[in-house]
Design a protein around this motif. Structure first.
Motif, short mmCIF file in Angstrom:
data_model
loop_
_atom_site.label_atom_id
_atom_site.label_comp_id
_atom_site.label_asym_id
_atom_site.label_seq_id
_atom_site.Cartn_x
_atom_site.Cartn_y
_atom_site.Cartn_z
N SER A 8 1.51 -0.51 -18.45
CA SER A 8 1.37 -1.83 -17.89
C SER A 8 1.27 -1.74 -16.39
O SER A 8 1.72 -0.79 -15.77
N VAL A 9 0.63 -2.72 -15.79
CA VAL A 9 0.53 -2.80 -14.35
C VAL A 9 1.67 -3.66 -13.83
O VAL A 9 1.88 -4.77 -14.28
N ILE A 10 2.44 -3.12 -12.90
CA ILE A 10 3.59 -3.82 -12.37
C ILE A 10 3.35 -4.14 -10.91
O ILE A 10 3.03 -3.28 -10.12
N GLN A 11 3.47 -5.39 -10.54
CA GLN A 11 3.16 -5.84 -9.19
C GLN A 11 4.21 -5.41 -8.19
O GLN A 11 3.91 -4.99 -7.11
N LYS A 12 5.47 -5.57 -8.53
CA LYS A 12 6.55 -5.25 -7.61
C LYS A 12 7.84 -5.13 -8.38
O LYS A 12 7.95 -5.62 -9.51
N PRO A 13 8.86 -4.48 -7.82
CA PRO A 13 10.11 -4.32 -8.54
C PRO A 13 10.74 -5.67 -8.87
O PRO A 13 10.45 -6.67 -8.24
N PRO A 14 11.61 -5.68 -9.89
CA PRO A 14 12.19 -6.94 -10.33
C PRO A 14 13.02 -7.61 -9.25
O PRO A 14 13.78 -6.96 -8.55
N LYS A 213 4.47 -2.15 -4.39
CA LYS A 213 3.56 -2.29 -5.54
C LYS A 213 3.51 -0.95 -6.26
O LYS A 213 3.38 0.10 -5.63
N TYR A 214 3.64 -0.99 -7.59
CA TYR A 214 3.56 0.24 -8.35
C TYR A 214 3.08 -0.06 -9.76
O TYR A 214 3.06 -1.21 -10.20
N LEU A 215 2.67 0.97 -10.46
CA LEU A 215 2.26 0.88 -11.85
C LEU A 215 3.35 1.53 -12.70
O LEU A 215 4.25 2.19 -12.17
N ALA A 216 3.26 1.37 -14.01
CA ALA A 216 4.25 2.00 -14.88
C ALA A 216 3.64 2.37 -16.21
O ALA A 216 2.75 1.69 -16.71
N THR A 217 4.13 3.45 -16.79
CA THR A 217 3.67 3.86 -18.11
C THR A 217 4.81 4.51 -18.87
O THR A 217 5.70 5.13 -18.27
N HIS A 218 4.81 4.33 -20.18
CA HIS A 218 5.84 4.91 -21.05
C HIS A 218 5.17 5.84 -22.03
O HIS A 218 4.25 5.43 -22.74
N ILE A 219 5.61 7.09 -22.08
CA ILE A 219 5.06 8.06 -23.03
C ILE A 219 6.09 8.33 -24.10
O ILE A 219 7.14 8.92 -23.83
N ARG A 220 5.81 7.89 -25.30
CA ARG A 220 6.70 8.16 -26.43
C ARG A 220 6.15 9.39 -27.14
O ARG A 220 5.30 9.30 -28.02
N SER A 221 6.66 10.54 -26.73
CA SER A 221 6.04 11.80 -27.14
C SER A 221 6.58 12.37 -28.43
O SER A 221 5.89 13.13 -29.11
N TYR A 259 -5.70 -0.38 -13.68
CA TYR A 259 -5.46 -0.97 -12.36
C TYR A 259 -6.78 -1.11 -11.60
O TYR A 259 -7.08 -2.15 -11.00
N LYS A 260 -7.58 -0.06 -11.61
CA LYS A 260 -8.87 -0.10 -10.90
C LYS A 260 -9.78 -1.16 -11.48
O LYS A 260 -10.47 -1.88 -10.75
N GLU A 261 -9.79 -1.27 -12.79
CA GLU A 261 -10.65 -2.26 -13.45
C GLU A 261 -10.23 -3.68 -13.09
O GLU A 261 -11.06 -4.57 -12.91
N HIS A 262 -8.92 -3.88 -12.96
CA HIS A 262 -8.41 -5.23 -12.70
C HIS A 262 -8.47 -5.61 -11.23
O HIS A 262 -8.81 -6.74 -10.88
N TYR A 263 -8.15 -4.66 -10.36
CA TYR A 263 -8.03 -4.98 -8.94
C TYR A 263 -9.18 -4.46 -8.08
O TYR A 263 -9.23 -4.75 -6.90
N GLY A 266 -11.68 -0.19 -4.75
CA GLY A 266 -11.50 0.11 -3.34
C GLY A 266 -10.06 0.20 -2.90
O GLY A 266 -9.74 0.78 -1.86
N ASP A 267 -9.13 -0.38 -3.71
CA ASP A 267 -7.72 -0.38 -3.34
C ASP A 267 -7.10 1.00 -3.52
O ASP A 267 -7.45 1.74 -4.45
N PRO A 268 -6.17 1.38 -2.64
CA PRO A 268 -5.42 2.63 -2.85
C PRO A 268 -4.65 2.56 -4.17
O PRO A 268 -4.19 1.49 -4.57
N ILE A 269 -4.50 3.69 -4.82
CA ILE A 269 -3.78 3.72 -6.10
C ILE A 269 -2.28 3.69 -5.82
O ILE A 269 -1.76 4.56 -5.13
N PRO A 270 -1.57 2.72 -6.35
CA PRO A 270 -0.10 2.68 -6.16
C PRO A 270 0.56 3.83 -6.92
O PRO A 270 -0.03 4.43 -7.83
N PRO A 271 1.80 4.15 -6.58
CA PRO A 271 2.53 5.15 -7.37
C PRO A 271 2.75 4.66 -8.79
O PRO A 271 2.72 3.46 -9.06
N VAL A 272 2.97 5.60 -9.70
CA VAL A 272 3.18 5.27 -11.11
C VAL A 272 4.59 5.66 -11.52
O VAL A 272 4.98 6.83 -11.40
#
Length: 334
Positions: A8-14, A213-221, A259-263, A266-272
């Motif tokens: 999911s794309v996360i805009q900012k911390p809670p 601003k950051y992104l987030a991902t969960h890997i259920r391995s 994130y690139k598709e949505h925003y 040209g924007d810098p990639i936020p940390p994940v």
């Protein structure tokens, strides 16, 4: 090959305080209407009870997690929340959540001010208690199982029961992502102790500020590799490192692509922010991956922090389970 990736794309911390009114207006009208009705009826019932008036006709649907029963892992306990909310609305029942296995749910989450209050008041001594296998008292009944149709039939067949109890691990309902996230926010905000933990970890271990601003991902391995119904292996970083590494890198690249598709590109990639059921996956993505081109982001994560199975792990203190709630909170607040 079975691969489960949630991103999911996360805009900012809670934030410390959620804008609950803004969240409510984004929910479907039936949820908004049910919240108002739920608040009125719950308050009416417990007010009458405390005044020794037992004639209330308010009915309840209680979702339980009891000692000596299988409640399921974190996802299993929560994924059916929208289903129970809808069934409570359809059957005109006040929805309550009641965990007694391990630590009470209130050790981690509490209802937000203005949200949906799912708690059982501590002074409601005459409300039905919930034993290991059934709701005690004649006016309550427990239904267990995993079949949606059976649950719906049970609700209909027991429509005159004042209190119906269901186990947490139940039917999964897929709902719109925004509705799912806002339903979570309608029900839950961190307890004061959990909020202190979240603030400390965000600032001191992840280096995130309030407006980051950051992104987030969960890997259920740690899911089985299957061929038909036959399980071939349970991959992990020791037994099947190539597969798990591929899954993990793909999860990061997918959320960056979204994130690139949505925003825009040209924007810098936020940390994940990365989380996984295997802490070695987080360690690999932070320090050892060979992915180093311009599309690879800065990786944030708690690689030294185990995520225990909430149903199997016997914690000595609620704080040992905080990382689970940290991960979901970070993912949800998008």
């Amino acid at each position: 090959q079975q691969q489960i990736i949630k991103s999911s794309v996360i805009q900012k911390p809670p934030p410390l305080q959620q804008n609950i009114e803004g969240i409510i207006t984004e929910l479907p009208e039936w949820i908004q209407s049910y919240r108002r009705w739920h608040d009125q009826k719950r308050n009416e019932f417990f007010r009458d009870m405390n005044n020794n008036n037992s004639s209330s006709d308010v009915k309840f649907l209680v979702v339980l997690c009891q000692d000596k029963t299988i409640c399921g892992g974190f996802s299993d306990r929560l994924r059916s929340l929208s289903f129970w909310l809808r069934q409570a609305d359809i059957t005109n029942r006040v929805l309550l959540l009641h965990w007694t296995k391990g630590y009470p749910l209130e050790s981690f989450w509490i209802p937000p001010k203005g949200g949906l209050n799912w708690t059982l008041p501590s002074n409601s001594v005459d409300f039905p208690s919930f034993g290991p296998s059934s709701c005690i008292y004649d006016r309550a009944k427990v239904i267990m199982g995993y079949d949606k149709k059976k649950f719906e039939e049970a609700l209909k067949d027991n429509e005159n029961e004042q209190v119906l109890c269901f186990q947490t691990q139940a039917y999964m309902v897929v709902v719109n992502r925004v509705t799912s996230i806002n339903t979570y926010k309608l029900f839950f905000t961190p307890s004061p102790k959990l909020q202190t933990y979240l603030n400390d970890v965000s600032a001191n271990k992840l280096g995130l500020e309030t407006d980051s601003k950051y992104l987030a991902t969960h890997i259920r391995s740690q899911y089985p590799l299957t061929s038909g119904w036959e399980i071939k292996a349970y991959p992990n970083m020791q037994t099947n490192p190539h597969i798990v590494k591929q899954w993990a890198e793909n999860a990061v690249l997918k959320v960056v692509s979204a994130y690139k598709e949505h925003y825009g590109r040209g924007d810098p990639i936020p940390p994940v922010y990365v989380t996984s059921d295997d802490q070695n996956v987080v360690d690999y993505l932070k320090y050892n991956t060979t992915q180093r081109d311009s599309s690879w982001p800065v990786i944030l994560g708690l690689e030294s922090t185990p995520r225990h199975n909430i149903d199997l792990f016997e914690a000595n203190d609620p704080s040992e389970l905080y990382p689970l709630f940290m991960d979901l909170y970070m993912l949800v607040n998008s």
